[in-house]
Motif scaffolding. Structure first.
Motif, mmCIF file in Angstrom:
data_model
loop_
_atom_site.group_PDB
_atom_site.id
_atom_site.type_symbol
_atom_site.label_atom_id
_atom_site.label_comp_id
_atom_site.label_asym_id
_atom_site.label_seq_id
_atom_site.Cartn_x
_atom_site.Cartn_y
_atom_site.Cartn_z
ATOM 1 N N UNK A 1 62.128 93.870 -0.830
ATOM 2 C CA UNK A 1 63.348 94.296 -0.139
ATOM 3 C C UNK A 1 64.539 93.386 -0.408
ATOM 4 N N UNK A 2 64.351 92.346 -1.180
ATOM 5 C CA UNK A 2 65.416 91.358 -1.368
ATOM 6 C C UNK A 2 66.496 91.869 -2.322
ATOM 7 N N UNK A 3 67.722 91.421 -2.065
ATOM 8 C CA UNK A 3 68.844 91.728 -2.941
ATOM 9 C C UNK A 3 69.566 90.428 -3.281
ATOM 10 N N UNK A 4 70.007 90.312 -4.515
ATOM 11 C CA UNK A 4 70.719 89.124 -4.960
ATOM 12 C C UNK A 4 72.148 89.525 -5.310
ATOM 13 N N UNK A 5 73.141 89.023 -4.545
ATOM 14 C CA UNK A 5 74.546 89.346 -4.864
ATOM 15 C C UNK A 5 74.946 88.740 -6.204
ATOM 16 N N UNK A 6 75.822 89.419 -6.903
ATOM 17 C CA UNK A 6 76.238 88.971 -8.234
ATOM 18 C C UNK A 6 77.521 88.164 -8.176
ATOM 19 N N UNK A 7 77.570 87.111 -9.000
ATOM 20 C CA UNK A 7 78.802 86.337 -9.196
ATOM 21 C C UNK A 7 79.542 86.795 -10.443
ATOM 22 N N UNK A 8 78.824 87.431 -11.351
ATOM 23 C CA UNK A 8 79.412 87.872 -12.618
ATOM 24 C C UNK A 8 78.614 89.067 -13.109
ATOM 25 N N UNK A 9 79.069 89.672 -14.189
ATOM 26 C CA UNK A 9 78.359 90.834 -14.709
ATOM 27 C C UNK A 9 78.115 90.703 -16.204
ATOM 28 N N UNK A 10 77.134 91.437 -16.674
ATOM 29 C CA UNK A 10 76.823 91.492 -18.096
ATOM 30 C C UNK A 10 78.057 91.942 -18.870
ATOM 31 N N UNK A 11 78.337 91.256 -19.958
ATOM 32 C CA UNK A 11 79.493 91.584 -20.779
ATOM 33 C C UNK A 11 80.585 90.538 -20.716
ATOM 34 N N UNK A 12 80.584 89.751 -19.628
ATOM 35 C CA UNK A 12 81.602 88.713 -19.494
ATOM 36 C C UNK A 12 81.292 87.534 -20.412
ATOM 37 N N UNK A 13 82.329 86.896 -20.897
ATOM 38 C CA UNK A 13 82.181 85.715 -21.764
ATOM 39 C C UNK A 13 82.024 84.489 -20.872
ATOM 40 N N UNK A 14 80.832 84.268 -20.365
ATOM 41 C CA UNK A 14 80.574 83.196 -19.412
ATOM 42 C C UNK A 14 80.290 81.882 -20.119
ATOM 43 N N UNK A 15 80.772 80.799 -19.538
ATOM 44 C CA UNK A 15 80.491 79.452 -20.054
ATOM 45 C C UNK A 15 79.205 78.969 -19.390
ATOM 46 N N UNK A 16 78.096 79.068 -20.106
ATOM 47 C CA UNK A 16 76.790 78.693 -19.566
ATOM 48 C C UNK A 16 76.093 77.736 -20.516
ATOM 49 N N UNK A 17 75.248 76.889 -19.936
ATOM 50 C CA UNK A 17 74.391 76.018 -20.745
ATOM 51 C C UNK A 17 73.021 76.642 -20.964
ATOM 52 N N UNK A 18 72.580 77.432 -19.999
ATOM 53 C CA UNK A 18 71.254 78.039 -20.038
ATOM 54 C C UNK A 18 71.326 79.372 -19.308
ATOM 55 N N UNK A 19 70.696 80.414 -19.874
ATOM 56 C CA UNK A 19 70.712 81.743 -19.269
ATOM 57 C C UNK A 19 69.292 82.261 -19.154
ATOM 58 N N UNK A 20 68.841 82.533 -17.919
ATOM 59 C CA UNK A 20 67.519 83.074 -17.658
ATOM 60 C C UNK A 20 67.594 84.565 -17.367
ATOM 61 N N UNK A 21 66.703 85.325 -17.995
ATOM 62 C CA UNK A 21 66.494 86.728 -17.655
ATOM 63 C C UNK A 21 65.185 86.806 -16.886
ATOM 64 N N UNK A 22 65.241 87.296 -15.636
ATOM 65 C CA UNK A 22 64.054 87.431 -14.799
ATOM 66 C C UNK A 22 63.784 88.922 -14.630
ATOM 67 N N UNK A 23 62.642 89.387 -15.100
ATOM 68 C CA UNK A 23 62.366 90.822 -15.086
ATOM 69 C C UNK A 23 60.937 91.096 -14.663
ATOM 70 N N UNK A 24 60.746 92.270 -14.058
ATOM 71 C CA UNK A 24 59.418 92.754 -13.694
ATOM 72 C C UNK A 24 59.314 94.206 -14.105
ATOM 73 N N UNK A 25 58.521 94.983 -13.385
ATOM 74 C CA UNK A 25 58.431 96.407 -13.681
ATOM 75 C C UNK A 25 57.887 96.670 -15.083
ATOM 76 N N UNK A 26 58.655 97.431 -15.860
ATOM 77 C CA UNK A 26 58.261 97.782 -17.223
ATOM 78 C C UNK A 26 59.337 97.321 -18.195
ATOM 79 N N UNK A 27 59.369 96.035 -18.551
ATOM 80 C CA UNK A 27 60.441 95.533 -19.410
ATOM 81 C C UNK A 27 60.406 96.121 -20.817
ATOM 82 N N UNK A 28 59.244 96.605 -21.251
ATOM 83 C CA UNK A 28 59.152 97.213 -22.584
ATOM 84 C C UNK A 28 60.051 98.434 -22.677
ATOM 85 N N UNK A 29 60.252 99.113 -21.536
ATOM 86 C CA UNK A 29 61.072 100.326 -21.512
ATOM 87 C C UNK A 29 62.565 100.027 -21.345
#
Length: 309
Positions: free
Chosen positions: A52-80
Motif C-alpha cells: 500500500x506504500x506510495x513514494x512521492x516524486x522529486x523529479x521525473x524520468x527524462x530530466x537531466x539530473x545531476x546524480x552520482x548514482x542512480x538505482x532502479x528498484x523494480x518488482x512484478x514482471x520487469x522482463x515485460x
C-alpha cells in the motif's frame, strides 16, 4: 553524494527501504548530509509499491539530473517493461557518467536498456532464468550483490543492506559503515557472494578482523582493484601491518591474495559466461587482454583461451 532512486510500480517496499534507509542513517550519525536522495518517477506521479506504500516524486524520468548514482528498484514482471522513453533515459544517464544500480528486478531493466553488456551482474532469483533466456550473453551470478566498475546490481530483499554497507565503506571507511549497520541491528554483514558461498571466515581461513575486512573490500572491487593503502584503510590498520597479517594468516601478501582472487573470478567467467576474453579481462580488473593472459598463464599454467576451445 547525490543518489537518484527510481522505484517502478510494483516494487517491493523492503528492497526500497533497504536502499534508502542506510543513507538516511549515515546522514543522522555523521550529523551532516553525506547523501542526498532524489526520488524519481516515470511521469511525476507517486510510485506504488506491491503493498500500500506510495513514494512521492522529486523529479521525473527524462530530466537531466545531476546524480552520482542512480538505482532502479523494480518488482512484478520487469522482463515485460517496455517504456522506451525510460530505457533511453537510463542510457543517456549512463553515458553522462552516472553510476547505475539495479535492485531486485531493477537489474533486468538495466539489461533491457543495454547497460549490462560486458559486466558481471546479479538479479533476484525470481527473474534470473527469464533474464538469462532473453539475454544469454550476460554474466549473471547468483550473488547478493555485484559491484562491477560503474554498475551495481543487487538481488533485493534485505541484500541492499549488505550492498549499502559496502558502498558506505567505500567512501567513508569500514568503521563508519559498521556504525550504520549497527544502527539497524544488522551486525552480520554478508559479503557480495552471499549464502551461495561458504562463510568468509571459512573461505579465508582466519578470524583476523583486518584480513576479513580487506577481503570483503577485495570482493567488492574485482573490476576496479584497490591499492594496498585503500585496503588498509578499509581494514583499519596500516599497509605494513595488513601485509604482515596476510602473510601470517594466508601465506601470501595482501596484493598477491587480491590478484589470485581476481584470477579465480576470471576463471569462473571463462567457464560460465559468454563474455569475450577482453571483457573478462576488464571485469577481473586487468588493463588489457594481454596483461590478463600473462597473469592467468603465470598462475594457472595455461592460456585463458584453453578454456574456450
Amino acid at each position: 553524494m547525490r543518489i537518484g532512486v527510481l522505484p517502478l510500480d510494483g516494487f517491493a517496499l523492503m528492497s526500497y527501504a533497504s536502499v534508502v534507509e542506510p543513507f538516511r542513517a549515515a546522514n543522522l550519525l555523521s550529523r551532516r548530509t553525506l547523501y542526498e536522495i532524489v526520488h524519481i518517477s516515470r511521469g511525476g506521479e507517486d510510485a506504488r509499491s506491491s503493498g500500500a506504500a506510495r513514494i512521492p516524486a522529486d523529479a521525473r524520468v527524462g530530466e537531466a539530473l545531476a546524480l552520482d548514482l542512480l538505482f532502479v528498484v523494480a518488482g512484478g514482471d520487469p522482463v515485460a517493461f517496455d517504456d522506451a522513453a525510460a530505457l533511453a533515459w537510463l542510457g543517456r544517464m549512463a553515458r553522462r557518467g552516472v553510476r547505475m544500480g539495479g535492485v531486485s528486478g531493477g537489474p533486468v531493466i538495466l539489461a533491457r536498456a543495454g547497460l549490462m553488456e560486458g559486466r558481471r551482474m546479479t538479479v533476484h532469483w525470481e527473474h534470473a532464468e527469464a533474464l538469462a533466456e532473453i539475454s544469454p550473453g550476460l554474466a549473471i551470478e547468483r550473488s547478493l550483490y555485484v559491484i562491477d566498475r560503474d554498475r551495481v546490481t543487487c538481488a533485493g530483499g534485505t541484500a541492499p543492506m549488505d550492498l549499502m554497507h559496502a558502498l558506505i565503506a567505500e567512501r567513508h571507511g569500514t568503521v563508519f559503515a559498521q556504525l550504520v549497520s549497527d544502527w539497524f541491528l544488522h551486525t552480520d554483514i554478508r559479503p557480495s557472494g552471499g549464502p551461495q558461498r561458504g562463510g568468509l571466515v571459512a573461505r579465508v581461513g582466519t578470524t583476523s578482523a583486518p584480513v576479513l575486512h580487506a577481503v570483503e573490500a577485495m570482493e567488492s572491487h574485482v573490476a576496479d582493484p584497490l591499492s594496498l593503502a585503500q585496503l588498509a584503510r578499509a581494514a583499519g590498520v596500516s599497509a605494513r601491518q595488513l601485509n604482515r597479517l596476510f602473510v601470517a594468516r594466508t601465506g601470501k601478501s595482501a596484493m598477491r591474495y587480491y590478484r589470485e582472487l581476481r584470477l579465480d573470478k576470471a576463471q569462473n567467467l571463462l567457464r560460465n559466461s559468454a563474455l569475450s576474453l577482453t571483457e573478462i579481462a576488464l571485469a577481473a580488473g586487468f588493463s588489457s587482454s594481454s596483461h590478463f593472459a600473462r597473469a592467468y598463464g603465470a598462475h594457472f599454467g595455461a592460456a585463458p583461451s584453453r578454456l574456450r576451445q
